[in-house]
Design a protein around this motif. Structure first.
Motif, PDB file in Angstrom:
ATOM      1  N   SER A  16     -16.140 -69.700  63.041  1.00 22.50           N
ATOM      2  CA  SER A  16     -15.558 -69.973  61.719  1.00 22.50           C
ATOM      3  C   SER A  16     -16.404 -69.350  60.622  1.00 22.50           C
ATOM      4  O   SER A  16     -15.872 -68.780  59.663  1.00 22.50           O
ATOM      5  N   SER A  59     -15.198 -66.402  58.109  1.00 13.51           N
ATOM      6  CA  SER A  59     -15.292 -66.576  56.665  1.00 13.51           C
ATOM      7  C   SER A  59     -16.029 -65.394  56.026  1.00 13.51           C
ATOM      8  O   SER A  59     -15.615 -64.882  54.985  1.00 13.51           O
ATOM      9  N   THR A  99     -13.768 -62.364  56.004  1.00 13.72           N
ATOM     10  CA  THR A  99     -12.747 -62.494  54.967  1.00 13.72           C
ATOM     11  C   THR A  99     -13.339 -62.196  53.595  1.00 13.72           C
ATOM     12  O   THR A  99     -12.746 -61.467  52.798  1.00 13.72           O
ATOM     13  N   ASP A 100     -14.528 -62.760  53.319  1.00 13.56           N
ATOM     14  CA  ASP A 100     -15.195 -62.505  52.043  1.00 13.56           C
ATOM     15  C   ASP A 100     -15.523 -61.021  51.891  1.00 13.56           C
ATOM     16  O   ASP A 100     -15.401 -60.457  50.806  1.00 13.56           O
TER      17      ASP A 100
END
Length: 83
Positions: free
Chosen positions: A66, A70, A73-74
């Protein structure tokens, strides 16, 4: 001086060692091969697997994945669209 001695078979020891090593190698291979083919029952697996430790490791790996997701994605959002 006459040499009546029969020639020694110098290869016999080396050949014996080589044969023994080949037999050991074959045994190791057979053990590895047959251990991979062995089916385990649910009861046998339950005796070997530490379920609490497995669940802890799964939770840690989920948290790690996860976190990586994340970060990815950032990172994708910070790339400008000007191509």
């Amino acid at each position: 001086m006459s040499n009546n001695k029969e020639p020694l078979d110098t290869n016999s020891s080396a050949e014996s060692v080589e044969q023994h090593l080949q037999e050991l190698e074959k045994m190791d291979y057979e053990l590895l091969y047959y251990s991979q083919e062995q089916a385990f029952s649910a009861d046998e697996l339950a005796r070997v697997i530490n379920e609490a430790r497995l669940n802890t490791l799964l939770a840690q790996s989920n948290a790690f994945l996860s976190s990586v997701n994340s970060e990815i994605t950032d990172f994708d959002e910070s790339i400008p669209d000007s191509v």
